[in-house]
Design a protein around this motif. Sequence first.
Motif, PDB file in Angstrom:
ATOM      1  N   THR A  36      33.617  41.337  41.600  1.00  0.00           N
ATOM      2  CA  THR A  36      32.883  41.209  42.857  1.00  0.00           C
ATOM      3  C   THR A  36      32.406  42.604  43.250  1.00  0.00           C
ATOM      4  N   LYS A  37      31.099  42.754  43.437  1.00  0.00           N
ATOM      5  CA  LYS A  37      30.525  44.092  43.571  1.00  0.00           C
ATOM      6  C   LYS A  37      30.215  44.481  45.014  1.00  0.00           C
ATOM      7  N   PHE A  38      30.127  45.762  45.237  1.00  0.00           N
ATOM      8  CA  PHE A  38      29.749  46.335  46.527  1.00  0.00           C
ATOM      9  C   PHE A  38      28.325  46.866  46.411  1.00  0.00           C
ATOM     10  N   GLY A  39      27.443  46.390  47.314  1.00  0.00           N
ATOM     11  CA  GLY A  39      26.080  46.912  47.282  1.00  0.00           C
ATOM     12  C   GLY A  39      25.638  47.494  48.609  1.00  0.00           C
ATOM     13  N   CYS A  40      26.059  46.849  49.705  1.00  0.00           N
ATOM     14  CA  CYS A  40      25.563  47.307  51.012  1.00  0.00           C
ATOM     15  C   CYS A  40      26.658  47.342  52.068  1.00  0.00           C
ATOM     16  N   GLY A  41      27.671  46.488  51.935  1.00  0.00           N
ATOM     17  CA  GLY A  41      28.750  46.460  52.921  1.00  0.00           C
ATOM     18  C   GLY A  41      28.329  45.857  54.252  1.00  0.00           C
ATOM     19  N   ALA A  42      27.178  45.218  54.284  1.00  0.00           N
ATOM     20  CA  ALA A  42      26.670  44.725  55.561  1.00  0.00           C
ATOM     21  C   ALA A  42      26.101  43.308  55.468  1.00  0.00           C
ATOM     22  N   GLY A  43      26.501  42.589  54.434  1.00  0.00           N
ATOM     23  CA  GLY A  43      26.034  41.198  54.315  1.00  0.00           C
ATOM     24  C   GLY A  43      24.567  41.072  53.943  1.00  0.00           C
ATOM     25  N   LEU A  44      23.966  42.117  53.409  1.00  0.00           N
ATOM     26  CA  LEU A  44      22.511  42.117  53.191  1.00  0.00           C
ATOM     27  C   LEU A  44      22.080  41.908  51.742  1.00  0.00           C
ATOM     28  N   CYS A  45      22.968  42.120  50.771  1.00  0.00           N
ATOM     29  CA  CYS A  45      22.501  42.118  49.372  1.00  0.00           C
ATOM     30  C   CYS A  45      23.117  41.015  48.517  1.00  0.00           C
ATOM     31  N   GLY A  46      24.279  40.521  48.878  1.00  0.00           N
ATOM     32  CA  GLY A  46      24.893  39.432  48.112  1.00  0.00           C
ATOM     33  C   GLY A  46      25.664  39.851  46.872  1.00  0.00           C
ATOM     34  N   ALA A  47      25.752  41.146  46.596  1.00  0.00           N
ATOM     35  CA  ALA A  47      26.485  41.589  45.401  1.00  0.00           C
ATOM     36  C   ALA A  47      27.953  41.190  45.468  1.00  0.00           C
ATOM     37  N   CYS A  48      28.445  40.960  46.675  1.00  0.00           N
ATOM     38  CA  CYS A  48      29.877  40.694  46.879  1.00  0.00           C
ATOM     39  C   CYS A  48      30.163  39.212  47.056  1.00  0.00           C
ATOM     40  N   THR A  49      29.228  38.347  46.647  1.00  0.00           N
ATOM     41  CA  THR A  49      29.365  36.909  46.923  1.00  0.00           C
ATOM     42  C   THR A  49      30.566  36.286  46.210  1.00  0.00           C
ATOM     43  N   VAL A 104      29.895  33.021  50.141  1.00  0.00           N
ATOM     44  CA  VAL A 104      30.170  33.883  51.295  1.00  0.00           C
ATOM     45  C   VAL A 104      30.105  35.333  50.846  1.00  0.00           C
ATOM     46  N   ARG A 105      29.568  36.187  51.694  1.00  0.00           N
ATOM     47  CA  ARG A 105      29.475  37.608  51.363  1.00  0.00           C
ATOM     48  C   ARG A 105      30.759  38.306  51.818  1.00  0.00           C
ATOM     49  N   SER A 106      31.571  38.656  50.845  1.00  0.00           N
ATOM     50  CA  SER A 106      32.943  39.062  51.150  1.00  0.00           C
ATOM     51  C   SER A 106      33.045  40.416  51.832  1.00  0.00           C
ATOM     52  N   CYS A 107      31.952  41.176  51.878  1.00  0.00           N
ATOM     53  CA  CYS A 107      32.035  42.497  52.517  1.00  0.00           C
ATOM     54  C   CYS A 107      32.066  42.403  54.034  1.00  0.00           C
ATOM     55  N   VAL A 108      31.694  41.220  54.564  1.00  0.00           N
ATOM     56  CA  VAL A 108      31.682  41.092  56.026  1.00  0.00           C
ATOM     57  C   VAL A 108      32.695  40.052  56.520  1.00  0.00           C
TER      58      VAL A 108
END
Lengths: 752, 153
Positions: free
Chosen positions: B34-47, B55-59
């Motif tokens: 699960t990747k980190f791209g923006c930390g703000a729910g904007l990119c979906g790398a952490c889905t 769900v975007r797990s960074c938020v």
Amino acid sequence: MKSSRIKRRSFLHGVTTVSALATFPIAISGCQTTPTMSAGNTDILYWVSINSDNTVTFKIPQPEIGQAATTTVSQLLAEELEADWDSVRTEFYDPNTNLDNANVYVWTPTLASLSANHLFDPARTAGAQIRAMLISAAASSFDCNQDELFASRNFVHHKSDGRKLTYAELALAASAMQPPGAGQLELKTQEDWKLIGKSIDRLDLKQSTHAGIKYGIDVEVPNMRHAAIRQCPVYGGRLIKVDDSVLNGFPGAPKVITLKGGHAGYNSPVPEGEDPDLWATPVTTSDAVAVVADTWWQAKRALDALEPQWDEGEFKHTSSDSLRASLSDKLTKPLDLSISRGDVATAKKSAAQVHQAEYYYPFMDPAPLEPLNCTAVVNENSAEIWAGTQYADEAIEVASKLTGLPRQQIEFHIMHSGGGFGRRAENDFVYQAVQIAMAISGTPVKLLWTREECIRKSFCAPLTLVKYEGAIDAQGEVSAWVCRAASGQAGDQAYGATEFPFHFPNSLIEYDRSTPSPIPFGWMRGVGYTQHLWMNFGFLDELARLAGGDPAHMYRSLLHESKIPLGIESREIAVQRVNTLRRVLDATLELTSWDTHKSAEKSGRGIAVSDTEYYPGYGSTSAKSAVVDVSLTEEHGLSINKVFIVIDCGTVINPDIVVNQLEGGVAYALTNALYSEIVVEQGRVEQSNFHDYPILKAHEMPEVQIEILPGTGKPLSVGEDALPITIAALVNAIADAGGPRIRSLPIKLKQA
Amino acid sequence: MIKLHINSKEVSVSASEDTPLLWVLRDILKLNGTKFGCGAGLCGACTVHIGGKAVRSCVVPVSAVADKAITTIEGLSSDGPHPVQQAWHTHRVSQCGYCQPGMIMAAAALLQNNPQPNDKDIDEQITNICRCGTYPRVRKAIKTAAKISSGDV
Ligand code: FES
Ligand code: FES
């Protein structure tokens, strides 16, 4: 032709010289090579390791940022080595091996879309040499002549008696053989290729679907701590003080480390003995505060609680607007570089129409999706570094200078990069991670930037202002072309203005890049052509429309030998260039039924054709064209309906990878055109994340049709190539549809 | 200690309640897919999937998901590649690959809730960022995955 070239250099002249240092075929001076062995695996000629299980490991001479060099270079090596494709494993090259052996990997930075071109001969040659060494080892083992043997799929076979040996059995003896020299090597011809030219799956394809690729951000080292960083928001600023007592009681044992800004090497190679500040751009960092904690989230939370005080330095009152005003002022006087031909003033006097326009390109951040990161541990006598960088040879030098350790005492692991697009050519994040690791000597630390930090502290494509003037004579021909370009301090991107492939009877081209910039310069995908080509085509399209002709046919008539002034330097090269481009243009007109196509109301079509040559005869860039179809609607503003790309990129190593890179290049171009703008106000970047620095999404992606023309010779550039032409065709399509003339990016129209 | 159900296993982690799920997965559980791209729910790398939804797990604070079933890319399929992964392979979607785990998780959730998505559904549901621009292949691969799931291929 008059020309004054003050400090006018192309960084790529330098690159060519650097690559020439490597001698191919690889010659091992003195007696034999010392075979390096680990766990029964044998390294041969630095490029290949033959493993004890009869698989092969290729040393990929370049970082992988998505351009697929891992796969394409492997195709080249395996083709000549006669390696079994299923047995191919890869690892990234070791920068020390390259630096200690006269650049044996030839072209190691991931820069300028050169991997296929620069590695085509070396990788095949290395493969052929190693195959020859294996065969000669087999010949001595079988006590026969080499021509009784052949290599196939990791075996050397005897042609008639059925005896065979695996590469693994032969490796050790082969590694001690003298590698054959140039005269003794014969590379396979195209008819015999089994791998080159085939759309083989990327070697990392399976891993990519199973989250199996290890990026820099995924590095795990025992006892590793995590660091978050905040730099002075204004470029070049200094830290006055930071109070770390506020962190008492914060979880994760946070520790504040302050970092001095400094010189983190250069962002492209410099030939030996040359002045690096003329050939490349120095990478300078601002002062910073880092927090190290048990987890990254703890480090970030602690960092957020700090209130560092900065001396914001010389750029604290600079803005994008003030830089633009300075450039505008600069353009009132003659510029640093000036090339004039014929007599523009007289052509203007006798012109039927004279037209002027000003074009603008903002700062842009390349914004790869994986945020910048680097893991490092620095001990008393050694260091180890893991990073996704586009320029690892420089990164290890940077680390060596900082730590005072000889390079050879530093182990550098190149990690996969989640994109680069030029941003990872600067090793500022490596410089910082090593500084942090030095402050907690003996403890490994992974530095990871937030997205906000990435956007605010990027190395950007330069803000650029260009003034055009054109004259059209009574016959409707362009009789004068004036293009005067000024950007903030940058690497030399003059070619964007000077190497426009069209010639006009009278012209003045000027360029300056000396105005101090509040954002440091970085190479960004497509470099100077991305900034300048759409402007050149935009203004030429303006002239074509004023003259009342079809732009494509104007381009076609200009791409003709008769239009190239007699007596210009390298005229033959210019002739060859227009002939190639005309051929690509003709193929494009046919593919898109240009002459019979009728756009619907409020719809339009634009076209652009170019190579991306940095100087006459550079010769490693492809010839390509784009046609873009758009429509303008009340409801949606702009819809981009279809993009065609036609390319002649020489010999194609892997067609599907070419297509994938070009599709991606179109998406990247549309992001540049529609969204990307870094705005500086009071020395600070206003944008911070993808809500205000948006990236194109799936629903905005048009259909893309790509035609690869049959090509010969060395492979030519692909990775950056869709950008300049797509943006150029897009702005002209908007004008064709009856929309506004776009003279400034990003395009401010409502988007579908 | 917070108890989590991840990829059909129960795990306990010690992390402050406001820690985003992404960082629990990556830094504590070492589930780095699960990747980190923006930390703000904007990119979906952490889905990731929570209760079957993308769900975007960074938020998402870890405390909010303590009793829910979480699936990460590592747990997407227990018996060979998931149809989405197979289709991704067929269309050779990836470039740098960094967005791909998040993109695959988003596509898998889309298909789970809408087995035959049309272009409009894809436009609306696949809002992940791919900086390398693999979008044309993402679209084709989702359609192929739909066919694989329905036994059409
Ligand atoms: S990292 Fe979570 S949406 Fe970007
Ligand atoms: S493949 Fe690189 S970001 Fe999507």
